[in-house]
Design a protein around this motif. Structure first.
Motif, PDB file in Angstrom:
ATOM      1  N   GLU A 160      18.713 -42.467 -34.864  1.00  0.00           N
ATOM      2  CA  GLU A 160      18.243 -43.135 -35.961  1.00  0.00           C
ATOM      3  C   GLU A 160      17.684 -41.931 -36.993  1.00  0.00           C
ATOM      4  N   ASP A 161      18.051 -40.935 -36.452  1.00  0.00           N
ATOM      5  CA  ASP A 161      17.434 -39.786 -37.395  1.00  0.00           C
ATOM      6  C   ASP A 161      18.397 -38.881 -38.508  1.00  0.00           C
ATOM      7  N   PHE A 162      18.661 -39.832 -39.519  1.00  0.00           N
ATOM      8  CA  PHE A 162      19.745 -39.372 -40.433  1.00  0.00           C
ATOM      9  C   PHE A 162      19.206 -39.169 -41.892  1.00  0.00           C
ATOM     10  N   GLU A 163      20.178 -38.426 -42.695  1.00  0.00           N
ATOM     11  CA  GLU A 163      19.653 -38.471 -44.166  1.00  0.00           C
ATOM     12  C   GLU A 163      20.600 -39.206 -45.098  1.00  0.00           C
ATOM     13  N   LEU A 164      19.991 -39.914 -46.066  1.00  0.00           N
ATOM     14  CA  LEU A 164      20.770 -40.701 -46.835  1.00  0.00           C
ATOM     15  C   LEU A 164      21.703 -39.656 -47.910  1.00  0.00           C
ATOM     16  N   LEU A 165      22.915 -40.267 -47.883  1.00  0.00           N
ATOM     17  CA  LEU A 165      23.657 -39.528 -48.837  1.00  0.00           C
ATOM     18  C   LEU A 165      23.599 -40.261 -50.118  1.00  0.00           C
ATOM     19  N   PRO A 166      23.958 -39.282 -51.259  1.00  0.00           N
ATOM     20  CA  PRO A 166      23.977 -40.026 -52.492  1.00  0.00           C
ATOM     21  C   PRO A 166      24.758 -41.283 -52.573  1.00  0.00           C
ATOM     22  N   ASP A 167      24.524 -42.203 -53.451  1.00  0.00           N
ATOM     23  CA  ASP A 167      25.149 -43.399 -53.814  1.00  0.00           C
ATOM     24  C   ASP A 167      26.432 -43.018 -54.116  1.00  0.00           C
ATOM     25  N   ALA A 168      27.342 -44.018 -53.679  1.00  0.00           N
ATOM     26  CA  ALA A 168      28.896 -43.823 -54.222  1.00  0.00           C
ATOM     27  C   ALA A 168      29.032 -43.971 -55.813  1.00  0.00           C
ATOM     28  N   PRO A 169      29.489 -43.358 -56.602  1.00  0.00           N
ATOM     29  CA  PRO A 169      29.989 -43.339 -58.019  1.00  0.00           C
ATOM     30  C   PRO A 169      30.761 -44.550 -58.261  1.00  0.00           C
ATOM     31  N   LEU A 170      30.495 -45.167 -59.625  1.00  0.00           N
ATOM     32  CA  LEU A 170      31.601 -45.867 -59.975  1.00  0.00           C
ATOM     33  C   LEU A 170      32.957 -45.517 -60.115  1.00  0.00           C
ATOM     34  N   LEU A 171      33.831 -45.966 -59.338  1.00  0.00           N
ATOM     35  CA  LEU A 171      35.204 -45.414 -59.383  1.00  0.00           C
ATOM     36  C   LEU A 171      36.453 -46.554 -59.789  1.00  0.00           C
ATOM     37  N   LEU A 172      37.258 -46.141 -60.542  1.00  0.00           N
ATOM     38  CA  LEU A 172      38.395 -47.035 -61.043  1.00  0.00           C
ATOM     39  C   LEU A 172      39.368 -46.916 -59.740  1.00  0.00           C
ATOM     40  N   GLU A 173      39.412 -47.603 -58.767  1.00  0.00           N
ATOM     41  CA  GLU A 173      40.360 -47.479 -57.610  1.00  0.00           C
ATOM     42  C   GLU A 173      41.716 -47.711 -57.899  1.00  0.00           C
ATOM     43  N   GLU A 174      42.308 -48.998 -58.784  1.00  0.00           N
ATOM     44  CA  GLU A 174      43.456 -49.130 -58.618  1.00  0.00           C
ATOM     45  C   GLU A 174      43.859 -50.242 -59.877  1.00  0.00           C
ATOM     46  N   ILE A 175      44.828 -50.022 -60.379  1.00  0.00           N
ATOM     47  CA  ILE A 175      45.259 -50.550 -61.471  1.00  0.00           C
ATOM     48  C   ILE A 175      46.665 -51.540 -61.276  1.00  0.00           C
ATOM     49  N   GLU A 176      46.465 -52.902 -61.334  1.00  0.00           N
ATOM     50  CA  GLU A 176      47.745 -53.524 -60.880  1.00  0.00           C
ATOM     51  C   GLU A 176      48.572 -53.987 -62.399  1.00  0.00           C
ATOM     52  N   PHE A 177      49.565 -53.701 -62.616  1.00  0.00           N
ATOM     53  CA  PHE A 177      50.406 -53.711 -63.650  1.00  0.00           C
ATOM     54  C   PHE A 177      51.104 -55.199 -63.713  1.00  0.00           C
ATOM     55  N   SER A 178      51.826 -55.777 -64.778  1.00  0.00           N
ATOM     56  CA  SER A 178      52.493 -56.789 -64.735  1.00  0.00           C
ATOM     57  C   SER A 178      53.960 -56.405 -63.891  1.00  0.00           C
ATOM     58  N   THR A 179      54.355 -55.480 -64.019  1.00  0.00           N
ATOM     59  CA  THR A 179      55.535 -54.920 -63.397  1.00  0.00           C
ATOM     60  C   THR A 179      55.476 -54.630 -61.694  1.00  0.00           C
ATOM     61  N   GLY A 180      54.394 -54.927 -61.384  1.00  0.00           N
ATOM     62  CA  GLY A 180      53.961 -54.683 -59.761  1.00  0.00           C
ATOM     63  C   GLY A 180      53.627 -53.453 -59.402  1.00  0.00           C
ATOM     64  N   HIS A 181      53.683 -52.422 -60.545  1.00  0.00           N
ATOM     65  CA  HIS A 181      53.240 -51.225 -60.306  1.00  0.00           C
ATOM     66  C   HIS A 181      51.653 -50.708 -60.012  1.00  0.00           C
ATOM     67  N   LEU A 182      51.191 -50.147 -59.049  1.00  0.00           N
ATOM     68  CA  LEU A 182      49.978 -49.921 -58.835  1.00  0.00           C
ATOM     69  C   LEU A 182      49.468 -48.452 -59.096  1.00  0.00           C
ATOM     70  N   THR A 183      48.300 -48.188 -59.789  1.00  0.00           N
ATOM     71  CA  THR A 183      47.963 -46.654 -60.023  1.00  0.00           C
ATOM     72  C   THR A 183      46.472 -46.686 -59.526  1.00  0.00           C
ATOM     73  N   VAL A 184      46.231 -45.476 -58.919  1.00  0.00           N
ATOM     74  CA  VAL A 184      45.151 -45.259 -58.435  1.00  0.00           C
ATOM     75  C   VAL A 184      44.381 -44.269 -59.411  1.00  0.00           C
ATOM     76  N   GLY A 185      43.331 -44.535 -59.893  1.00  0.00           N
ATOM     77  CA  GLY A 185      42.629 -43.663 -60.926  1.00  0.00           C
ATOM     78  C   GLY A 185      42.092 -42.294 -60.242  1.00  0.00           C
ATOM     79  N   THR A 186      42.167 -41.374 -61.107  1.00  0.00           N
ATOM     80  CA  THR A 186      41.454 -39.925 -60.699  1.00  0.00           C
ATOM     81  C   THR A 186      40.272 -39.654 -60.925  1.00  0.00           C
ATOM     82  N   ASP A 187      39.540 -40.456 -61.681  1.00  0.00           N
ATOM     83  CA  ASP A 187      38.133 -40.204 -61.680  1.00  0.00           C
ATOM     84  C   ASP A 187      37.445 -41.625 -62.073  1.00  0.00           C
TER      85      ASP A 187
END
Ligand SMILES: [Zn+2]
Length: 121
Positions: free
Chosen positions: A94-121
């Motif tokens: 139970e001895d641990f350090e808290l790591l910084p909270d995850a940043p807001l991230l655009l993970e994935e965009i779904e297009f009408s063509t069915g193509h998925l894109t993963v954001g880079t930042d």
């Protein structure tokens, strides 16, 4: 308004990707840390409002809240913290350090063509 600024940067990132793909975005997956204090409803509402009359109009946002991460001081393992039971998943310490909270991230965009894109930042 925190959420309005986030909605604007999301809209800009998604619009840019939509222009590159030449496709209509229908869905986007976003993730952020639990401490980021984003109100899903307000963010979706803000996004809808500014996406009106853009190629992003009518698309859906899915927001995933990521658990806090801890790093064990004994074995160095990093792990998702369970608030009801915070301890290292590897050695049980139970001895641990808290790591910084995850940043807001655009993970994935779904297009009408069915193509998925993963954001880079
Ligand atoms: Zn450990």
């Amino acid at each position: 308004m925190h959420e309005t600024m986030i909605a604007q940067s999301l809209l800009a990132a998604i619009s840019e990707e939509a222009a590159k793909q030449n496709a209509k975005p229908i869905n986007a997956k976003i993730s952020c840390g639990v401490l980021n204090a984003i109100n899903d409803e307000i963010l979706c509402f803000a996004f809808e409002a500014i996406a009106k009359d853009t190629p992003c109009e009518g698309m859906k946002l899915q927001i995933e809240h990521k658990a806090m991460q801890g790093q064990c001081k004994k074995c160095n393992q990093s792990f998702d913290i369970e608030f009801s039971h915070p301890r290292c998943l590897k050695c049980g310490s139970e001895d641990f350090e808290l790591l910084p909270d995850a940043p807001l991230l655009l993970e994935e965009i779904e297009f009408s063509t069915g193509h998925l894109t993963v954001g880079t930042d």
